[in-house]
Design a protein around this motif. Structure first.
Motif, short mmCIF file in Angstrom:
data_model
loop_
_atom_site.label_atom_id
_atom_site.label_comp_id
_atom_site.label_asym_id
_atom_site.label_seq_id
_atom_site.Cartn_x
_atom_site.Cartn_y
_atom_site.Cartn_z
N PRO A 83 34.64 6.34 -51.45
CA PRO A 83 34.70 5.41 -50.30
C PRO A 83 35.08 6.12 -49.01
N GLU A 84 36.08 7.00 -49.10
CA GLU A 84 36.56 7.70 -47.91
C GLU A 84 35.48 8.65 -47.36
N TYR A 85 34.82 9.38 -48.26
CA TYR A 85 33.79 10.34 -47.81
C TYR A 85 32.58 9.61 -47.25
N SER A 86 32.17 8.53 -47.89
CA SER A 86 30.99 7.80 -47.43
C SER A 86 31.20 7.21 -46.04
N THR A 87 32.35 6.60 -45.83
CA THR A 87 32.63 6.02 -44.52
C THR A 87 32.79 7.11 -43.46
N PHE A 88 33.33 8.27 -43.87
CA PHE A 88 33.46 9.40 -42.95
C PHE A 88 32.08 9.85 -42.46
N THR A 89 31.12 9.95 -43.37
CA THR A 89 29.79 10.39 -42.98
C THR A 89 29.09 9.38 -42.07
N ALA A 90 29.50 8.12 -42.15
CA ALA A 90 28.88 7.08 -41.33
C ALA A 90 29.62 6.86 -40.01
N SER A 91 30.69 7.61 -39.78
CA SER A 91 31.51 7.42 -38.58
C SER A 91 31.12 8.39 -37.47
N ALA A 92 31.69 8.17 -36.28
CA ALA A 92 31.43 9.06 -35.15
C ALA A 92 32.17 10.39 -35.28
N HIS A 93 33.06 10.52 -36.27
CA HIS A 93 33.83 11.75 -36.47
C HIS A 93 33.23 12.63 -37.57
N ASN A 94 31.99 12.38 -37.95
CA ASN A 94 31.40 13.13 -39.06
C ASN A 94 31.02 14.56 -38.70
N ASN A 95 31.22 14.94 -37.43
CA ASN A 95 30.92 16.32 -37.03
C ASN A 95 32.15 17.22 -37.08
N ILE A 96 33.28 16.70 -37.53
CA ILE A 96 34.47 17.52 -37.73
C ILE A 96 34.86 17.46 -39.20
N THR A 97 35.81 18.29 -39.60
CA THR A 97 36.23 18.31 -41.01
C THR A 97 37.40 17.37 -41.24
N CYS A 98 37.60 17.04 -42.49
CA CYS A 98 38.68 16.13 -42.86
C CYS A 98 40.04 16.68 -42.44
N VAL A 99 40.21 18.00 -42.62
CA VAL A 99 41.53 18.60 -42.36
C VAL A 99 41.89 18.61 -40.89
N GLN A 100 40.89 18.50 -40.02
CA GLN A 100 41.20 18.47 -38.59
C GLN A 100 41.98 17.22 -38.21
N CYS A 101 41.87 16.19 -39.03
CA CYS A 101 42.63 14.96 -38.81
C CYS A 101 43.84 14.88 -39.73
N HIS A 102 43.67 15.32 -40.96
CA HIS A 102 44.69 15.05 -41.99
C HIS A 102 45.71 16.18 -42.18
N ILE A 103 45.54 17.31 -41.51
CA ILE A 103 46.52 18.39 -41.58
C ILE A 103 46.90 18.79 -40.16
N LYS A 104 48.18 18.84 -39.88
CA LYS A 104 48.64 19.22 -38.54
C LYS A 104 48.20 20.65 -38.23
N PRO A 105 47.90 20.96 -36.96
CA PRO A 105 47.46 22.30 -36.59
C PRO A 105 48.53 23.35 -36.95
N GLY A 106 48.07 24.54 -37.32
CA GLY A 106 49.00 25.63 -37.63
C GLY A 106 48.86 26.11 -39.08
N THR A 107 48.99 27.43 -39.26
CA THR A 107 48.83 28.02 -40.59
C THR A 107 49.90 27.52 -41.56
N ILE A 108 51.14 27.42 -41.09
CA ILE A 108 52.23 26.98 -41.96
C ILE A 108 51.96 25.56 -42.46
N ASN A 109 51.52 24.69 -41.54
CA ASN A 109 51.21 23.32 -41.93
C ASN A 109 50.06 23.28 -42.94
N MET A 110 49.09 24.17 -42.73
CA MET A 110 47.95 24.23 -43.63
C MET A 110 48.39 24.62 -45.04
#
Length: 455
Positions: A83-110
């Motif tokens: 469900p999450e992947y399908s809606t992601f592909t149908a959204s306006a944010h489908n040109n970025i990756t999941c981690v760009q939203c769900h993981i805070k910037p920075g190597t340590i956070n990653m």
């Protein structure tokens, strides 16, 4: 010459050979390391070369693993994320990756997130939760959003809403408080990403689920938050206010509350909660349309948030409040574009995905229906905000009882009466929507009407 240091002569003593055989593997390796001639420049160069190669292999492998697990395709490899992947592909944010939203910037956070994500592997193997929801530790942060979006905006992209993003961000209000549905259309809150329906999700079917009303900011959220601010609260301080409720945690809280209520012998019923919510909704509606005003920090008036609030011309005619019933029956679909209850509520009703996939998000043509209009006027809190009051033309009860016959001669006139009154006494188990008053026609007209005009 051995690879590491000098080559030693082999021992020929049988006892030494037997003793060496009895030595463990780790001990033999340690002895070999101790026998390395670290003073030899060649040995040091060999060590540097091997270390460099190992670093390249480990680093390259680690980077490859990170790159693979950061890919949306990797997220899609688990069936529970359909469900999450399908809606992601149908959204306006489908040109970025999941981690760009769900993981805070920075190597340590990653790296930290990758370690925490091991629990998802555990769930995948041992048993996936019935519903996937964000937790307070994994909520999308403003830091993620501001990688791409500017906070210096007053008017939204639609051009109608006036929202000072900078002031909201400076108050530490999470972006997801308003924009929770921009990628996944609030499927968790709608209850349509559970285990039994995950197989129904594809990129094509997701298009039917991505309705604008769930992707755009929910007006009910704005109203609820502003109302809390007017009461001295800051609800966004608790991140759980901004994310969908976890069904398992909600069930636990409900059980705890029931136990507390039983201990106090003051169990609060669902009807009482609903009644309180309805009363609060009507209060907000009256305030928004200017019928109820008070000294507040943030006004609930429509013009406070909307750049343009055009009132239809037919609303400006004389005595519109008393004569809009005919228009409501003929154009109920247009009325609901502004006066639908769901626009005033923060809570999102649960839905059935099968019905959604069959019906889609296509706008269905409305056929004038007096019964539907009557029901809507009774259950719709916007309508009931006025309809629950006794009309001015009813005057004194005694006088009205002897004079109202002339006001209810034709079918059209009776239809207006039936908005608030039932003709017959409603049955206790009747599925019909109850009237706002317990006064019904046959209480007095027990033999029916003289002209036998039926509703």
């Amino acid at each position: 010459m051995a690879f590491w240091g000098r080559e030693k002569k082999k021992e020929t003593d049988p006892e030494l050979i037997e003793e060496e055989k009895n030595i463990g593997l780790l001990k033999r390796l340690w002895q070999k390391v101790r026998n390395i001639d670290w003073k030899d420049p060649v040995t040091r160069w060999k060590m540097m070369f091997i270390s460099l190669m190992a670093l390249i292999v480990v680093g390259g492998g680690g980077y490859g693993v990170l790159a693979m697990t950061n890919s949306p395709t990797f997220c899609a490899s688990c069936h529970e994320m359909a469900p999450e992947y399908s809606t992601f592909t149908a959204s306006a944010h489908n040109n970025i990756t999941c981690v760009q939203c769900h993981i805070k910037p920075g190597t340590i956070n990653m790296l930290t997130h990758k370690m925490k994500s091991m629990k998802e592997v555990y769930y995948h193997v041992t048993g996936v939760p019935n519903q996937i929801v964000q937790t307070e530790h994994e909520a999308v942060s403003n830091e993620n959003c501001l990688q791409c979006h500017s906070k210096n905006r007053i008017v939204t992209a639609s051009g109608d809403l006036k929202v000072n993003h900078k002031k909201h961000i400076e108050k530490d209000i999470p972006c997801i408080t308003c924009h929770a549905g921009v990628v996944h259309a609030k499927i968790a809150a709608r209850g349509i990403n559970t285990e039994e329906v995950r197989g129904d999700y594809t990129k094509e079917t997701a298009q039917k689920i991505m309705e604008k009303k769930y992707m755009a900011p929910n007006m009910g959220t704005c109203i609820d938050c502003h109302d809390k601010v007017n009461n001295g609260e800051e609800p966004w301080k608790d991140i759980t206010y901004s994310i969908p409720p976890n069904p398992e945690e909600m069930e636990k809280k409900l059980q705890i509350n029931e136990k507390k209520a039983e201990a106090k012998e003051t169990l609060i019923t669902g009807e009482a909660i609903a009644s309180d919510h309805d009363e609060k909704t009507q209060k907000l509606i009256l305030e928004a349309i200017g019928k109820q005003k008070k000294n507040v920090k943030i006004s609930m008036a429509c013009g406070n948030c909307h750049k343009s609030t055009s009132i239809p011309n037919n609303h400006k005619v004389a005595n519109w409040n008393n004569n809009h019933g005919v228009t409501a029956v003929a154009e109920l679909d247009k009325c609901m574009e502004c006066h639908q209850d769901s626009k005033w509520k923060r809570d999102i009703p649960k839905e059935d995905i099968i019905t959604l996939l069959k019906m889609g998000n296509e706008k269905r043509k409305y056929t004038p229906n007096i019964t539907l209009a009557k029901e809507e006027s009774r259950i719709n809190k916007f309508c009931a905000a006025c309809h629950s009051d006794r009309p001015d033309n009813h005057g004194n009860s005694d006088q009205w009882l002897t004079a109202h016959a002339s006001k209810a001669k034709t079918s059209d006139q009776k239809a207006q009466c039936f908005i608030c009154h039932d003709q017959k006494k409603p049955k206790a188990d009747s599925p019909e929507t109850l009237a706002p008053t317990d006064v019904y026609c046959q209480y007095c007209h027990r033999t029916g009407f003289k002209d036998d005009i039926k509703n």
